[in-house]
Enzyme design. Structure first.
Site, PDB file in Angstrom:
ATOM      1  N   GLY A  18      -7.329  -8.976  11.419  1.00 45.72           N
ATOM      2  CA  GLY A  18      -6.730  -9.786  10.073  1.00 45.72           C
ATOM      3  C   GLY A  18      -6.630 -10.674  10.598  1.00 45.72           C
ATOM      4  O   GLY A  18      -5.296 -11.555   9.737  1.00 45.72           O
ATOM      5  N   ILE A  19      -6.290 -11.636  11.676  1.00 48.04           N
ATOM      6  CA  ILE A  19      -5.901 -13.086  11.985  1.00 48.04           C
ATOM      7  C   ILE A  19      -6.341 -14.160  10.661  1.00 48.04           C
ATOM      8  O   ILE A  19      -5.484 -15.188  10.547  1.00 48.04           O
ATOM      9  CB  ILE A  19      -6.179 -13.827  13.005  1.00 48.04           C
ATOM     10  CG1 ILE A  19      -5.298 -14.581  13.009  1.00 48.04           C
ATOM     11  CG2 ILE A  19      -7.608 -14.079  12.973  1.00 48.04           C
ATOM     12  CD1 ILE A  19      -4.827 -15.048  15.079  1.00 48.04           C
ATOM     13  N   GLY A  42      -7.086 -13.590   7.246  1.00 47.43           N
ATOM     14  CA  GLY A  42      -6.558 -13.080   5.542  1.00 47.43           C
ATOM     15  C   GLY A  42      -5.504 -13.974   5.792  1.00 47.43           C
ATOM     16  O   GLY A  42      -5.158 -14.742   6.730  1.00 47.43           O
ATOM     17  N   GLN A  43      -5.080 -13.820   4.412  1.00 46.52           N
ATOM     18  CA  GLN A  43      -4.131 -14.239   3.616  1.00 46.52           C
ATOM     19  C   GLN A  43      -2.573 -14.494   4.828  1.00 46.52           C
ATOM     20  O   GLN A  43      -2.179 -15.497   5.419  1.00 46.52           O
ATOM     21  CB  GLN A  43      -3.719 -14.420   2.770  1.00 46.52           C
ATOM     22  CG  GLN A  43      -1.731 -14.815   2.230  1.00 46.52           C
ATOM     23  CD  GLN A  43      -1.921 -14.492   1.155  1.00 46.52           C
ATOM     24  OE1 GLN A  43      -1.754 -14.972   0.105  1.00 46.52           O
ATOM     25  NE2 GLN A  43      -0.631 -13.046   1.041  1.00 46.52           N
ATOM     26  N   LEU A  60      -2.684  -6.117  10.871  1.00 44.64           N
ATOM     27  CA  LEU A  60      -3.198  -6.757   9.046  1.00 44.64           C
ATOM     28  C   LEU A  60      -4.399  -6.003   8.977  1.00 44.64           C
ATOM     29  O   LEU A  60      -4.789  -6.139   7.824  1.00 44.64           O
ATOM     30  CB  LEU A  60      -3.233  -7.931   9.173  1.00 44.64           C
ATOM     31  CG  LEU A  60      -1.232  -8.675  10.000  1.00 44.64           C
ATOM     32  CD1 LEU A  60      -1.008 -10.251   9.329  1.00 44.64           C
ATOM     33  CD2 LEU A  60      -0.311  -7.626   9.693  1.00 44.64           C
ATOM     34  N   ALA A  61      -5.283  -5.945   9.465  1.00 40.71           N
ATOM     35  CA  ALA A  61      -6.368  -5.806   9.392  1.00 40.71           C
ATOM     36  C   ALA A  61      -6.661  -4.876   8.318  1.00 40.71           C
ATOM     37  O   ALA A  61      -6.342  -3.367   8.730  1.00 40.71           O
ATOM     38  CB  ALA A  61      -7.442  -5.588  10.460  1.00 40.71           C
ATOM     39  N   GLN A  66      -9.090  -3.256   4.533  1.00 39.43           N
ATOM     40  CA  GLN A  66      -9.888  -3.018   3.222  1.00 39.43           C
ATOM     41  C   GLN A  66      -8.221  -3.303   2.321  1.00 39.43           C
ATOM     42  O   GLN A  66      -8.333  -2.377   2.088  1.00 39.43           O
ATOM     43  CB  GLN A  66     -11.149  -2.443   2.578  1.00 39.43           C
ATOM     44  CG  GLN A  66     -11.894  -2.774   1.338  1.00 39.43           C
ATOM     45  CD  GLN A  66     -11.394  -2.774   0.469  1.00 39.43           C
ATOM     46  OE1 GLN A  66     -10.986  -4.017  -0.207  1.00 39.43           O
ATOM     47  NE2 GLN A  66     -10.948  -1.630  -0.691  1.00 39.43           N
ATOM     48  N   SER A 106       2.315  -0.739   2.385  1.00 40.08           N
ATOM     49  CA  SER A 106       2.102  -1.364   1.258  1.00 40.08           C
ATOM     50  C   SER A 106       3.559  -0.770   0.185  1.00 40.08           C
ATOM     51  O   SER A 106       3.281   0.097   0.133  1.00 40.08           O
ATOM     52  CB  SER A 106       0.432  -0.966   1.013  1.00 40.08           C
ATOM     53  OG  SER A 106       1.089  -2.085  -0.440  1.00 40.08           O
ATOM     54  N   GLU A 124       2.043  -0.080  -2.013  1.00 37.35           N
ATOM     55  CA  GLU A 124       1.184   0.311  -3.297  1.00 37.35           C
ATOM     56  C   GLU A 124       1.430   2.194  -2.845  1.00 37.35           C
ATOM     57  O   GLU A 124       0.614   2.631  -3.656  1.00 37.35           O
ATOM     58  CB  GLU A 124      -0.241   0.249  -3.243  1.00 37.35           C
ATOM     59  CG  GLU A 124      -1.223   0.266  -3.759  1.00 37.35           C
ATOM     60  CD  GLU A 124      -1.667   0.526  -5.524  1.00 37.35           C
ATOM     61  OE1 GLU A 124      -0.558  -0.589  -5.652  1.00 37.35           O
ATOM     62  OE2 GLU A 124      -2.519   1.532  -5.928  1.00 37.35           O
ATOM     63  N   TYR A 143      -6.742   3.164  -1.584  1.00 38.05           N
ATOM     64  CA  TYR A 143      -6.116   2.385  -0.918  1.00 38.05           C
ATOM     65  C   TYR A 143      -4.709   3.081  -0.033  1.00 38.05           C
ATOM     66  O   TYR A 143      -4.872   2.888   0.142  1.00 38.05           O
ATOM     67  CB  TYR A 143      -6.093   0.770  -1.197  1.00 38.05           C
ATOM     68  CG  TYR A 143      -5.207  -0.006  -0.679  1.00 38.05           C
ATOM     69  CD1 TYR A 143      -5.636  -0.961   0.550  1.00 38.05           C
ATOM     70  CD2 TYR A 143      -3.814  -0.443  -1.333  1.00 38.05           C
ATOM     71  CE1 TYR A 143      -5.081  -1.715   0.822  1.00 38.05           C
ATOM     72  CE2 TYR A 143      -3.196  -1.455  -0.369  1.00 38.05           C
ATOM     73  CZ  TYR A 143      -3.662  -1.999   0.332  1.00 38.05           C
ATOM     74  OH  TYR A 143      -2.293  -3.032   1.794  1.00 38.05           O
ATOM     75  N   LYS A 146      -3.375   4.391   3.033  1.00 36.02           N
ATOM     76  CA  LYS A 146      -2.083   3.299   3.569  1.00 36.02           C
ATOM     77  C   LYS A 146      -0.686   3.910   4.345  1.00 36.02           C
ATOM     78  O   LYS A 146      -0.572   4.487   4.675  1.00 36.02           O
ATOM     79  CB  LYS A 146      -1.659   2.103   3.000  1.00 36.02           C
ATOM     80  CG  LYS A 146      -2.218   1.488   3.383  1.00 36.02           C
ATOM     81  CD  LYS A 146      -1.766   0.402   3.710  1.00 36.02           C
ATOM     82  CE  LYS A 146      -2.667  -1.499   3.699  1.00 36.02           C
ATOM     83  NZ  LYS A 146      -2.683  -2.265   5.474  1.00 36.02           N
TER      84      LYS A 146
END
Ligand code: NAP
Ligand code: GDD
Length: 344
Positions: A9-10, A12-13, A86-87, A89, A131, A133, A155, A159
């Site tokens: 996930g490099i 990504g934010q 980090l990757a 959805q 997360s 979440e 999601y 997680k």
């Protein structure tokens, strides 16, 4: 020899800010990116180094967290000292449309990474992007490392699975594996499909007369919003500890979407109520109404403190979107970078 990190996930934010942090500390950074039909490296283009030039310390590899043979090969070839996974959805609303895919990437993706590490025989330290979440329909407020999970989305459920797999590989195989339970964190690099950036981008467009209305869903929802730059520092600190552990990372303040609107529109002298309308398309089958984290453990054990406040975050994001629009208008950005920055 430089410490080697592998980041999934490099682009990504968080991946982009973490790469900056690690390069500043003389790491050799390897990142996994997916092949896409358009360029998807807009957030890390400014860090790009030609891998054939001496002194290059950033290397990108094609891969996917649904492709275990590829992950195994990359782990063997790179032999990293640290893995930041980090990757995922990462969009909660989308996870209701794609629950199976979200389980495969956000949940099983972690197991594939852990198995790739186990199969490689190496013992890199491992960071899992867990997360807030996972707390879902919160059982207590504020939420700590001991608060029970009660996810309210595919999601969140994925997680929770990934969280426990990380704990299991720590207990079963002695992995140095840590969960960062990060509360919402935003930045000018946030994808515009998350509410904060959707708002700040709209403020910039409305101010220029390019947009009339902003359509949103649940305005009562409350989040503990911090800045991504502060949060990637917490990730790195977790991995540097002698012992692996799980940490809540949060500001300890909660604000509603409505409050975010007030701050963002007031910053440019506008009244949000003149522009915002509710569109039921943006409501979720189940939403998380309140998140508020207690990061005492991270403060005490990692010495971590957020440096940027909620007000800093909102104004930085609005100002960045105004600047971006001005650059686009004056033609500083070419069409390709414009597309990348718009959608990336
Ligand atoms: P983001 O901007 O959405 O980035 C996600 C990254 O994952 C992107 O680089 C994306 O690549 C990559 N990715 C998605 N599916 C993939 C796949 N199948 N194979 C390989 N790469 C894939 O998310 P973020 O905000 O940086 O968050 C980073 C992580 O922290 C995520 O796991 C997220 O769930 C978690 N997290 C985020 C927050 C937050 O508030 N930001 C809070 C807690 C936890 P593409 O560019 O190709 O799509
Ligand atoms: N995206 C979005 N779009 N959200 C909206 C909108 C809208 O138009 N209108 C209201 N909201 C509300 C959502 O219903 C939610 O309650 C809140 O704004 C925040 O939504 P998001 O910005 O999409 O973030 P999130 O909290 O669902 O998820 C983010 O934070 C998690 C950590 O708690 C993501 O970054 C996740 O990956 C992360 O794990």
């Amino acid at each position: 020899m430089a410490t080697k990190a592998l980041i999934t996930g490099i682009n990504g934010q968080d991946g982009s800010y973490l790469t900056e942090l690690l390069l500043e500390q003389d790491y050799e950074v390897h990142g996994i990116i997916r092949r896409a039909s358009t360029f998807n490296t807009g957030r890390i283009n400014h860090l790009y180094q030609d891998p054939h030039e001496s002194g290059a310390r950033l290397f990108l590899h094609y891969g996917d967290i649904t492709d275990s043979t590829n992950l195994g090969r990359l782990l063997n070839e790179i032999a990293p000292d640290e893995v930041y996974h980090l990757a995922a959805q990462s969009h909660v609303r989308v996870s209701f449309d794609q629950p199976e895919y979200t389980g495969d990437t956000t949940g099983l993706g972690t197991t594939r990474m852990l198995e790739a590490i186990r199969g490689s025989g190496a013992k890199p330290r491992f960071y899992q992007a867990s997360s807030s979440e996972m707390f879902g329909a919160v059982r207590e407020t504020p939420q700590t490392e001991l608060t029970p999970f009660c996810p309210q989305s595919p999601y969140g459920a994925a997680k929770v699975y990934a969280y426990w797999m990380t704990v299991n590989y720590r207990d079963a195989y002695g992995f140095h594996a840590s969960n960062g339970i990060l509360f919402n964190h935003e930045s000018p690099r946030r994808d515009p499909r998350f509410v904060t950036r959707k708002i700040t981008r709209a403020v910039a467009h409305i101010r220029e007369g390019l947009q009339d209305k902003l359509y949103l869903g649940n305005l009562d929802s409350k989040r503990d919003w911090g800045h991504a730059q502060d949060y990637v520092r917490a990730m790195w600190l977790m991995v540097q500890q002698d012992e692996p552990d799980d940490y809540v990372v949060a500001t300890g303040e909660t604000h509603s979407v409505r409050e975010f609107l007030v701050h963002a529109f007031t910053h440019v002298g506008l009244n949000w109520e003149d522009y915002v309308e509710i569109d039921p398309r943006y409501l979720r089958p189940t939403d998380v109404n309140l998140l508020l984290g207690d990061a005492s453990k991270a403060r005490e054990k990692l010495g971590w403190e957020p440096e940027l406040t909620f007000a800093d975050l909102v104004t930085a994001m609005v100002d960045a979107d105004i600047r971006l629009l001005e650059e686009q208008k004056s033609g500083i950005l070419g069409p390709e970078s414009r597309a990348v920055r718009e959608f990336g």
